[in-house]
Design an enzyme around this catalytic site. Structure first.
Site, PDB file in Angstrom:
ATOM      1  CB  CYS A 169     -56.273 -57.842  55.660  1.00  0.00           C
ATOM      2  SG  CYS A 169     -55.003 -56.752  55.115  1.00  0.00           S
ATOM      3  CB  CYS A 186     -42.832 -53.946  66.716  1.00  0.00           C
ATOM      4  SG  CYS A 186     -43.083 -54.945  65.234  1.00  0.00           S
ATOM      5  CG  ASP A 187     -38.836 -59.659  66.298  1.00  0.00           C
ATOM      6  OD1 ASP A 187     -37.761 -59.236  66.766  1.00  0.00           O
ATOM      7  OD2 ASP A 187     -38.938 -60.778  65.770  1.00  0.00           O
ATOM      8  CB  SER A 221     -35.441 -70.967  60.978  1.00  0.00           C
ATOM      9  OG  SER A 221     -35.940 -70.117  61.993  1.00  0.00           O
ATOM     10  CE1 TYR A 280     -34.251 -66.074  55.320  1.00  0.00           C
ATOM     11  CE2 TYR A 280     -34.053 -66.871  53.064  1.00  0.00           C
ATOM     12  CZ  TYR A 280     -34.278 -67.111  54.408  1.00  0.00           C
ATOM     13  OH  TYR A 280     -34.512 -68.391  54.843  1.00  0.00           O
ATOM     14  CB  CYS A 281     -30.968 -62.435  58.418  1.00  0.00           C
ATOM     15  SG  CYS A 281     -31.317 -62.207  60.177  1.00  0.00           S
ATOM     16  CB  CYS A 297     -60.569 -54.073  50.507  1.00  0.00           C
ATOM     17  SG  CYS A 297     -60.117 -55.821  50.556  1.00  0.00           S
TER      18      CYS A 297
END
Length: 368
Positions: A330, A280-281, A124, A21-22, A324
């Site tokens: 969030c 962003c990663d 991990s 799932y990387c 909400c």
């Protein structure tokens, strides 16, 4: 005190494992060039030169190494990086180091270096063998649970601070008690739980992989694991789960430390091994390339078209966000998570979780 953080990928998307799932394998498959190879010493030199030119006032500078698998760069790479940083740190900045690794290549040499420079190490590991070995496999499709555990033993031997990152898959989501029991048994005190993200190409209605979560499974997992965590907390056994910790910080009126927790993007400054910088990663993609450290200053890259494109690429919030009651906890969610949260019209897994646990979260925030 000022803070400056840079995420560094010294081995680009290269990895010695074949985790099913990387997310970064998926990201790199969406670039013209999948891998930039191992970072050169010349790139290390220019990276550090740019950082120390940019950060003038005494600050806390954090270098966080990720991948791919960053340890593929070798212990000599990290030794050079840390020594060079000390050499160039003329203004007396405090330098922090961290690394996220699968742990399979860690040895005594790495641990001595981590100990010397006080690295925070993220391992991990998807909990017990029955979950971990389903998806975290080596190139020969053998499970890596034993190798990961050996790495944890080494870190303990050298008294190196570490935490565990687990990817919540469909299989794991069905057995939250098994996961928590494992962490309690192994005396794991710091845990990060992240949902298994679908491919960037995923379209609602596509067939799911065996490990993909539905929004309902994710919400139920969060509710179930929270109940167990809360029970342990009441018995004075605190285990840090990063997601819950950040919610409590916000309830106490403090900013979250985890990017995206309040729905707002910040520039993460992700450096690929060729010196290219990204915001962003989750989005180390050609369209969002800010420039390259070899040819651009950090300030020039802040003003680049890549940053503009990233900030203008707004992923719509869920239709439920407007009404909400816990939106402030969030803010619509991390940009990358929003498409996941919105998969089912009229339902948000995070809202479901927060509504279910809000009274307990308020109670915890009031007493710690």
């Amino acid at each position: 005190m000022n803070f400056f953080t840079m995420l560094i990928k010294p081995a680009s998307s290269l990895c010695n494992l074949k985790c099913k799932y990387c997310f970064y394998d998926d990201v790199s498959n969406h670039r013209e060039k999948k891998s930039n190879g191992i970072m050169t010493i010349e790139t290390v030199d220019i990276l550090l030169k740019r950082v120390f030119e940019f950060v003038k006032k005494p600050s806390i500078i954090s270098f966080a190494f990720q991948g791919g698998e960053p340890t593929l760069a070798g212990v000599a790479f990290f030794t050079y990086f840390c020594k060079k940083a000390d050499e160039l740190n003329e203004d007396g900045h405090k330098i922090n180091y961290s690394i996220q690794t699968n742990g399979t290549l860690l040895d005594e040499n790495f641990c001595r270096l981590f100990q010397q420079y006080k690295f925070l190490v993220g391992i991990s590991q998807d909990g017990p063998r029955e979950f971990h070995d389903l998806n975290r496999m080596d190139a020969n499709l053998h499970g890596t649970f034993d190798k990961t555990n050996q790495a944890i033993k080494l870190l303990k031997k050298y008294k190196i601070e570490y935490n565990i990152l687990s990817v919540i898959t469909k299989q794991m989501a069905r057995k939250p008690a098994t996961l928590f029991k494992y962490f309690k048994k192994t005396n794991t005190k710091y845990i990060q739980l992240i949902p298994c993200l679908k491919s960037l190409d995923y379209i609602q209605g596509d067939n799911l992989n065996q490990y993909d979560l539905t929004v309902y499974e994710y919400a139920q997992f969060l509710k179930d694991i929270f109940k167990i965590w809360y029970s342990e907390l009441k018995n004075n056994n605190y285990i840090s789960i990063r997601q819950f910790d950040n919610i409590i910080l916000m309830l106490k009126g403090q900013p979250p430390e985890q990017c995206g927790s309040n729905g707002r993007c910040s520039l993460q400054r992700v450096v690929e091994s060729d010196g290219s910088l990204y915001p962003c990663d989750f989005y180390v993609l050609d369209d969002y390339r800010m420039g390259n450290l070899h040819t651009n200053t950090i300030q020039e890259m802040y003003d680049s078209e890549g940053v503009k494109a990233f900030m203008e690429n707004v992923i719509p919030e869920s239709t439920l966000c407007k009404t909400c009651k816990v939106y402030q906890l969030c803010g619509g969610g991390c940009k990358r998570y929003r498409s996941f949260y919105s998969e089912e019209e009229g339902y948000c897994p995070y809202q479901d979780f927060l509504y279910d646990t809000y009274s307990q979260l308020i109670e915890i925030a009031a007493r710690i």
